[in-house]
Design an enzyme around this catalytic site. Structure first.
Site, PDB file in Angstrom:
ATOM      1  CG  HIS A   1      -2.040   0.927   1.216  1.00 64.54           C
ATOM      2  ND1 HIS A   1      -2.176   1.924   0.263  1.00 64.54           N
ATOM      3  CD2 HIS A   1      -3.127   1.054   2.035  1.00 64.54           C
ATOM      4  CE1 HIS A   1      -3.297   2.598   0.492  1.00 64.54           C
ATOM      5  NE2 HIS A   1      -3.880   2.089   1.563  1.00 64.54           N
TER       6      HIS A   1
ATOM      7  CG  HIS B   1      -5.640   5.610  -0.708  1.00 63.35           C
ATOM      8  ND1 HIS B   1      -6.449   4.525  -0.496  1.00 63.35           N
ATOM      9  CD2 HIS B   1      -5.718   5.872  -2.045  1.00 63.35           C
ATOM     10  CE1 HIS B   1      -6.996   4.152  -1.644  1.00 63.35           C
ATOM     11  NE2 HIS B   1      -6.558   4.966  -2.593  1.00 63.35           N
TER      12      HIS B   1
ATOM     13  CE1 TYR C   1      -3.937   6.050   5.990  1.00 69.86           C
ATOM     14  CE2 TYR C   1      -4.437   4.956   3.916  1.00 69.86           C
ATOM     15  CZ  TYR C   1      -4.854   5.513   5.112  1.00 69.86           C
ATOM     16  OH  TYR C   1      -6.196   5.547   5.427  1.00 69.86           O
TER      17      TYR C   1
END
Length: 403
Positions: A181, A184, A186
């Site tokens: 990931h 977004h 992060y």
């Protein structure tokens, strides 16, 4: 036959169709173990189909990664055991399942340090000390994110080791692949975007430096479990689009083009792009959601740079998903909200059956309601949930480009 239902090989996985469950944070992890929810095996099994791909909710790689209450991890034996129950349930239905590896970085609050699994952790850490202006859900309610500490250089090797351990644990838990990931707003995205990254060392400044950590993490995970078992998620935004947790870049096309080109060399299972068209002011219902009426931008921008399977998500409807595949913009389409409320979503799209409308109020509720109680089409008419015809949702991509 719609291209949505053509088979596709994705890394080591053979898929029978191209409708994917997107990663969805549901804030239902068991306490205090932060293992997957007691209902998780049922939840994912309900959404599994033969040769269908599911991607789990974002899963913390270590204690420092936890920035939201009651979200699962993958660093303890108990967590691995909990995830084994999930993968076994999905595989019983001949489905495929991927674990998303998460570190929230600055989207975090120090009150979480009181949790028994998180005591003694440092941080929150980010690329720099630039504070996220948003709030994050803690055990005290919504709290404004703390100012982060710049991640020290001498902690980066351990961070990379934690990603490797998470990947190993995912394989031990029975997952078919992992997804890094890097989207977004992060941690990894906080290194990519220059609105957050103010470093002056080898991880800051130039584009080459700002994408360095993401590439090092991916390289390490690939060496650990193989490129065919690794995907990555990115969320390029534009200067006029919505932003994820306030994260932006002064030249997004330049930085993400450079990153995508470098990632392509790894021959990963897939690249997953978020379309930046979520509008929180109107997202409560599909009739009012402005995001479903916006055109895609990332698929068109980065398609030519990526030499592999490309997945898209963000505001897709059954109609626009079909068109995005037929146009060659994407190879796979991931659905979030519609998969929450329609556990048999591939069958409903295939047959054109009405869709059950999601209840946003229960997206993050700590109960089975809004999690495992959504009906299949066989009993949808007897349910209290509302139905909507597929052709009432959104517009076609060709119509949007004419407007």
């Amino acid at each position: 036959m719609s291209k949505l239902f053509e088979p596709l090989t994705v890394g080591s996985m053979s898929l029978n169709h191209r409708i994917v469950l997107a990663p969805l944070t549901r804030v239902r992890a068991e306490e205090p173990s932060l293992s997957p929810s007691r209902w998780a095996a049922e939840y994912y099994s309900q959404r599994a189909s033969e040769g269908g791909l599911l991607i789990t909710e974002a899963t913390n790689i270590n204690p420092d990664a936890v920035g939201t209450k009651s979200t699962p991890g993958i660093w303890t034996d108990e967590q691995v055991t909990g995830w084994k129950e999930v993968t076994e349930a999905v595989h019983k239905k001949s489905g495929r399942i991927v674990l998303q590896l998460w570190h929230t970085g600055r989207v975090n609050h120090s009150s979480l340090n009181s949790h028994s699994l998180l005591k003694g952790r440092g941080g929150p850490y980010s690329s720099s000390d630039v504070t996220c202006s948003d709030e994050t859900p803690t055990y005290n309610g919504m709290e404004k994110c703390d100012q982060p500490k710049p991640l020290p250089l001498d902690m980066i090797p351990q961070l990379i080791e934690d990603y490797k351990r998470a990947a190993r644990n995912a394989v031990a838990a029975g997952f078919d692949a992992v997804e890094v990931h890097a989207a977004h707003g992060y941690l990894l995205d906080q290194f990519i975007g220059d609105s957050a990254n103010k470093r002056t060392d080898k991880y800051g400044g130039s584009i080459e430096n700002r994408i360095r950590l993401t590439l090092e993490v991916v390289e390490a995970v690939v060496r650990e479990i193989g490129a065919e078992r690794v995907g990555i998620r990115l969320s390029p935004t534009t200067k006029t689009s919505m932003k994820f947790f306030g994260l932006s870049d002064s030249d997004p096309v330049a930085v993400y083009s450079a990153l995508v080109k470098e990632l392509s060399k790894f021959k990963l299972a897939y690249l997953f792009l978020s379309e930046p068209r979520w509008d929180p002011s109107s997202a409560a219902s599909p009739e009012e959601d402005k995001g479903m009426a916006l055109p895609t931008v990332n698929g068109e921008t980065y398609r030519a740079l990526w030499k592999g399977v490309l997945m898209g998500a963000g505001g897709f409807t059954p109609k626009t998903a079909k068109q995005a595949l037929e146009n060659g913009t994407y190879d796979l389409i991931a659905f979030g909200r519609w998969f929450i409320s329609n556990p048999d979503l591939p069958d409903r799209i295939r047959t054109g059956a009405p869709l059950t409308v999601y209840n946003r109020d229960t997206f993050y509720a700590p109960t089975a309601e809004g999690y495992t109680d959504y009906p299949t089409i066989d009993n949808a008419k007897d349910s209290t949930y509302r139905l909507i015809d597929q052709d009432k949702i959104g517009q076609s991509l060709s119509d949007l480009k004419k407007n």
